[in-house]
Design a protein around this motif. Structure first.
Motif, PDB file in Angstrom:
ATOM      1  N   UNK A  91       4.000 -10.835   0.532  1.00  0.00           N
ATOM      2  CA  UNK A  91       3.973 -10.849   1.988  1.00  0.00           C
ATOM      3  C   UNK A  91       2.545 -10.568   2.439  1.00  0.00           C
ATOM      4  N   UNK A  92       1.975 -11.481   3.191  1.00  0.00           N
ATOM      5  CA  UNK A  92       0.619 -11.323   3.694  1.00  0.00           C
ATOM      6  C   UNK A  92       0.592 -10.739   5.096  1.00  0.00           C
ATOM      7  N   UNK A  93      -0.499 -10.077   5.436  1.00  0.00           N
ATOM      8  CA  UNK A  93      -0.709  -9.550   6.791  1.00  0.00           C
ATOM      9  C   UNK A  93       0.475  -8.717   7.265  1.00  0.00           C
ATOM     10  N   UNK A  94       0.915  -7.773   6.423  1.00  0.00           N
ATOM     11  CA  UNK A  94       2.118  -7.014   6.757  1.00  0.00           C
ATOM     12  C   UNK A  94       1.830  -5.593   7.211  1.00  0.00           C
ATOM     13  N   UNK A  95       0.570  -5.274   7.501  1.00  0.00           N
ATOM     14  CA  UNK A  95       0.238  -3.971   8.079  1.00  0.00           C
ATOM     15  C   UNK A  95      -0.523  -4.217   9.379  1.00  0.00           C
ATOM     16  N   UNK A  96      -0.186  -3.485  10.420  1.00  0.00           N
ATOM     17  CA  UNK A  96      -0.845  -3.666  11.708  1.00  0.00           C
ATOM     18  C   UNK A  96      -2.356  -3.509  11.578  1.00  0.00           C
TER      19      UNK A  96
ATOM     20  N   UNK B 116      -6.390  -4.930  -3.189  1.00  0.00           N
ATOM     21  CA  UNK B 116      -5.268  -4.722  -2.268  1.00  0.00           C
ATOM     22  C   UNK B 116      -4.213  -3.858  -2.963  1.00  0.00           C
ATOM     23  N   UNK B 117      -4.079  -2.591  -2.564  1.00  0.00           N
ATOM     24  CA  UNK B 117      -2.992  -1.766  -3.066  1.00  0.00           C
ATOM     25  C   UNK B 117      -1.715  -2.135  -2.321  1.00  0.00           C
TER      26      UNK B 117
ATOM     27  N   UNK C 111     -11.361   3.627  -0.282  1.00  0.00           N
ATOM     28  CA  UNK C 111     -11.463   2.427   0.541  1.00  0.00           C
ATOM     29  C   UNK C 111     -10.211   2.197   1.382  1.00  0.00           C
ATOM     30  N   UNK C 112      -9.043   2.433   0.805  1.00  0.00           N
ATOM     31  CA  UNK C 112      -7.785   2.248   1.523  1.00  0.00           C
ATOM     32  C   UNK C 112      -7.024   3.565   1.547  1.00  0.00           C
TER      33      UNK C 112
ATOM     34  N   UNK D 292       8.713  -8.273  -5.343  1.00  0.00           N
ATOM     35  CA  UNK D 292       8.161  -8.577  -4.025  1.00  0.00           C
ATOM     36  C   UNK D 292       6.989  -7.634  -3.771  1.00  0.00           C
ATOM     37  N   UNK D 293       5.790  -8.201  -3.582  1.00  0.00           N
ATOM     38  CA  UNK D 293       4.625  -7.426  -3.145  1.00  0.00           C
ATOM     39  C   UNK D 293       4.621  -7.416  -1.622  1.00  0.00           C
ATOM     40  N   UNK D 294       4.633  -6.225  -1.028  1.00  0.00           N
ATOM     41  CA  UNK D 294       4.960  -6.124   0.392  1.00  0.00           C
ATOM     42  C   UNK D 294       3.756  -5.999   1.327  1.00  0.00           C
ATOM     43  N   UNK D 295       2.546  -6.291   0.853  1.00  0.00           N
ATOM     44  CA  UNK D 295       1.386  -6.275   1.730  1.00  0.00           C
ATOM     45  C   UNK D 295       0.518  -5.048   1.541  1.00  0.00           C
ATOM     46  N   UNK D 296      -0.657  -5.087   2.161  1.00  0.00           N
ATOM     47  CA  UNK D 296      -1.657  -4.036   1.956  1.00  0.00           C
ATOM     48  C   UNK D 296      -2.145  -3.483   3.281  1.00  0.00           C
ATOM     49  N   UNK D 297      -2.492  -2.191   3.325  1.00  0.00           N
ATOM     50  CA  UNK D 297      -3.058  -1.620   4.552  1.00  0.00           C
ATOM     51  C   UNK D 297      -4.540  -1.968   4.704  1.00  0.00           C
ATOM     52  N   UNK D 298      -5.128  -1.482   5.785  1.00  0.00           N
ATOM     53  CA  UNK D 298      -6.540  -1.742   6.071  1.00  0.00           C
ATOM     54  C   UNK D 298      -7.428  -1.138   4.990  1.00  0.00           C
ATOM     55  N   UNK D 299      -8.660  -1.680   4.903  1.00  0.00           N
ATOM     56  CA  UNK D 299      -9.657  -1.140   3.990  1.00  0.00           C
ATOM     57  C   UNK D 299     -10.098  -2.102   2.916  1.00  0.00           C
TER      58      UNK D 299
END
Length: 284
Positions: free
Chosen positions: A78-83, A126-127, A211-212, A242-249
């Protein structure tokens, strides 16, 4: 339970991490940690009983830890899954989950070497929280039905090559499927040990610099919705990830010159309760 696989590449043995942090050999009870095991309540009960009895043989804690899951069917991301991640990359938060795939052969152990692809100038970190499916699921009608199909969780590193992903045309796959681009583990933590997957801190360091520093509480689409949503478009099988996306950083979201990864860099990442990874990056 915390399930893992230890040993040389291609010859890992199933194991369990006991409550004292000692790896214990499961090869006398099960042949592998894979989708078939996760879909077999009786086999999981045998493991739990053996853990309670305290009779499982101890393994060398210095032995290599491989990916905690064998025979992965597919990796759905899932891409772009953190605000905050959408904001840092200048993207609008998506109205529906952004879905792409990684090949299972990108998976390596949590501390294995990661290869910077030939010609790469923008390898990024990307964690991510990985969700492991344990029950066949299609067309889930509710979040409760979706979550009932989740066997457990793991730390994933969705390594990405941004130039390949964004600047070379086509879909994202070229920047996501390079060799070694999905370290997984160290453990598969069963769902009963993670009461709220939306309350997990995630962190990632590059050469010792944080970094994150985020939380799954900031996901745009929470785990239950991601699993439910995906089941409308594809059948999820035991052993799918399922990889669920990464936060900022990530490097992509930082000012120029962006600090993309180079051979010799060391990346460490962790999710509370799910363990820690460490990779040295080398040239392919």
């Amino acid at each position: 339970m915390k399930l893992l696989r230890v040993g040389p590449v291609g010859a890992e043995r199933p194991a369990l991490l006991d409550r004292e942090g000692v790896p214990r050999d499961l090869s006398g009870i099960v042949s592998e940690i894979d989708g078939s095991l996760l879909a077999d309540p009786a086999a999981l009960a045998r493991i739990a009983a053996a853990e309670a009895e305290g009779t499982l043989p101890a393994l060398d804690p210095a032995e290599r830890v491989g990916p905690p899951l064998a025979g992965i069917g597919k990796i759905v991301c899932i891409g772009l899954n953190y605000h905050d991640h959408a904001e840092e990359t200048g993207a609008q938060p998506p109205a529906e989950p952004v879905v792409f795939m990684k090949a299972p052969d990108t998976v390596v152990g949590p501390d294995d070497t990661v290869l910077v692809p030939r010609g790469s100038e923008k390898t990024d970190w990307e964690v991510e929280l990985a969700v492991v499916i344990g029950r066949e699921l299609r067309y889930a009608a509710s979040h409760e039905e979706a979550m009932a199909a989740v066997a457990g969780y793991a730390v994933a590193h969705d390594v990405s090559e941004r130039a390949f992903q964004i600047e070379r045309g086509g879909q994202w796959d070229k920047g996501k499927n390079c060799e070694t681009f999905n370290p997984l583990g160290p453990w598969l933590v069963t769902a009963d040990e993670v009461p709220d997957p939306q309350a997990l801190p995630l962190k990632l360091w590059v050469n010792g610099e944080l970094k994150q520093d985020g939380s799954t509480a900031s996901q745009i689409f929470p785990v239950a919705e991601v699993v439910r949503y995906l089941s409308q478009f594809m059948t999820l099988y035991p052993g799918d990830v399922i990889n669920t996306g990464t936060p900022a950083g990530v490097a992509l979201g930082q000012p120029d010159p962006k600090p993309y990864l180079r051979p010799g860099d060391v990346v460490e990442l962790s999710i509370d309760g799910l363990g820690r990874q460490r990779q040295e990056f080398k040239g392919a």
